[in-house]
Design an enzyme around this catalytic site. Structure first.
Site, PDB file in Angstrom:
ATOM      1  N   HIS A   1      -2.971  -3.184   3.573  1.00 58.08           N
ATOM      2  CA  HIS A   1      -1.855  -4.061   3.956  1.00 58.08           C
ATOM      3  C   HIS A   1      -1.940  -4.352   5.443  1.00 58.08           C
ATOM      4  CE1 HIS A   1       0.394  -0.147   4.430  1.00 58.08           C
ATOM      5  NE2 HIS A   1       0.902  -0.747   5.486  1.00 58.08           N
TER       6      HIS A   1
ATOM      7  N   HIS B   1      -0.128  -3.630   8.168  1.00 56.63           N
ATOM      8  CA  HIS B   1       0.277  -2.713   9.249  1.00 56.63           C
ATOM      9  C   HIS B   1      -0.946  -2.135   9.973  1.00 56.63           C
ATOM     10  CE1 HIS B   1       4.528  -1.706   7.512  1.00 56.63           C
ATOM     11  NE2 HIS B   1       4.523  -2.817   8.220  1.00 56.63           N
TER      12      HIS B   1
ATOM     13  N   ASP C   1      -1.689   0.835  10.824  1.00 56.57           N
ATOM     14  CA  ASP C   1      -2.294   2.090  10.351  1.00 56.57           C
ATOM     15  C   ASP C   1      -3.332   1.817   9.254  1.00 56.57           C
ATOM     16  OD1 ASP C   1      -0.338   1.421   8.465  1.00 56.57           O
ATOM     17  OD2 ASP C   1       0.234   3.497   8.069  1.00 56.57           O
TER      18      ASP C   1
ATOM     19  N   HIS D   1       6.233  -0.942  -0.066  1.00 59.27           N
ATOM     20  CA  HIS D   1       6.216  -0.544   1.343  1.00 59.27           C
ATOM     21  C   HIS D   1       6.123  -1.786   2.241  1.00 59.27           C
ATOM     22  CE1 HIS D   1       4.942   1.420   5.040  1.00 59.27           C
ATOM     23  NE2 HIS D   1       3.865   0.663   5.040  1.00 59.27           N
TER      24      HIS D   1
ATOM     25  N   ASN E   1       8.482   4.279   7.135  1.00 63.23           N
ATOM     26  CA  ASN E   1       8.769   3.008   7.789  1.00 63.23           C
ATOM     27  C   ASN E   1       9.070   1.934   6.732  1.00 63.23           C
ATOM     28  OD1 ASN E   1       8.760   0.611   9.209  1.00 63.23           O
ATOM     29  ND2 ASN E   1       6.570   0.680   9.703  1.00 63.23           N
TER      30      ASN E   1
HETATM   31 ZN   LIG Z   1       1.415   3.575   6.622  1.00 62.40          ZN
END
Ligand SMILES: [Zn+2]
Length: 242
Positions: free
Chosen positions: A96, A98, A100, A159, A190
């Site tokens: 995804h 993000h 990270d 998420h 998050n």
């Molecule tokens: Zn994550």
């Protein structure tokens, strides 16, 4: 002589300290003969927070699933993999938008690694100023690399709106990324870009698609056998909805 010896011992200790320090920044775990996970740490609210990614070793080279969160570990990761398996990383898929998952996409592309995300992830990365991949796929995609097969699956929003998972049919290994919460994590984490209304339905869809995984690795904290992490994620979501 004594002075030299003391000097040498001091040097040895500093080398050991460095090696230990390196270990705490990049930790490897074997999942099967060909699949490994690694963990990097990123300062989050002043504390080091762990993030998991995975990789597959094939005859043609190594495929990464997500990038390190900690940018100081992009090159150490490539070096460690080459040393450990005597193979180069040839491909990277981020699950995804993000950072990270995606922080290393540009760095890896510059190293000649073919980088991929879904088209939706690319759109959200552009919007959010995150790193983007060179290649995109629009639908769930089966990849065959060096005799290995794995597939991407989009379970629906959770998420994030673009989160995908990776399934390895031979090992029955599910790489859940941040869509799945570890059994040792009792928070949804998050949820700034989450759709908590739709997330539980998406988890159910994933459980229907892959009803009996042998092992599930979430994006943060430890993985677990069977579908424990999937059930745990569902429970957290239901608690959240109460
Ligand atoms: Zn994550």
């Amino acid at each position: 002589m004594k002075k030299i010896l003391i000097g040498m011992i001091a040097m040895l200790f500093s080398v050991l300290a460095l090696a230990q320090n390196g270990n705490t920044k990049l930790k490897f775990t074997k999942i099967s003969n060909t699949i490994y996970s690694y963990t990097t740490y990123h300062l989050f609210s002043g504390n080091p927070f762990p993030s998991n990614s995975a990789y597959l070793v094939t005859n043609k080279g190594v495929v990464l699933f997500d990038t390190p969160w900690d940018e100081t570990q992009f090159q150490p990761l490539l070096d460690s993999i080459e040393k450990k398996h005597n193979k180069k990383v040839i491909m990277c898929i981020a699950t995804h938008f993000h950072d990270d998952r995606s922080a290393g996409l540009e760095y890896f592309a510059n190293k000649g690694i073919a980088t991929y995300t879904s088209k939706y992830t690319k759109e959200l990365s552009v919007k959010n100023g995150n790193k983007i991949a060179q290649h995109t796929f629009e639908k769930d995609t089966v990849f065959n690399v060096g005799g290995y097969r794995f597939e991407t699956f989009y379970p629906g929003e959770g998420h994030t709106r673009d989160n995908i998972v990776i399934w390895f049919p031979k090992e029955k290994f599910l790489y859940g990324g941040c869509f799945i919460k570890s059994v040792e994590n009792n928070s949804l984490g998050n949820i700034a870009d989450a759709n908590v209304e739709a997330w539980d339905e998406s988890v159910i869809k994933l459980m229907e698609k892959y009803p009996s995984p042998k092992y599930v690795l979430p994006g943060h904290f430890k993985g677990s056998k069977g579908n424990k992490a999937l059930k745990h994620t569902l429970k957290l979501l239901q608690k959240n909805g109460d």
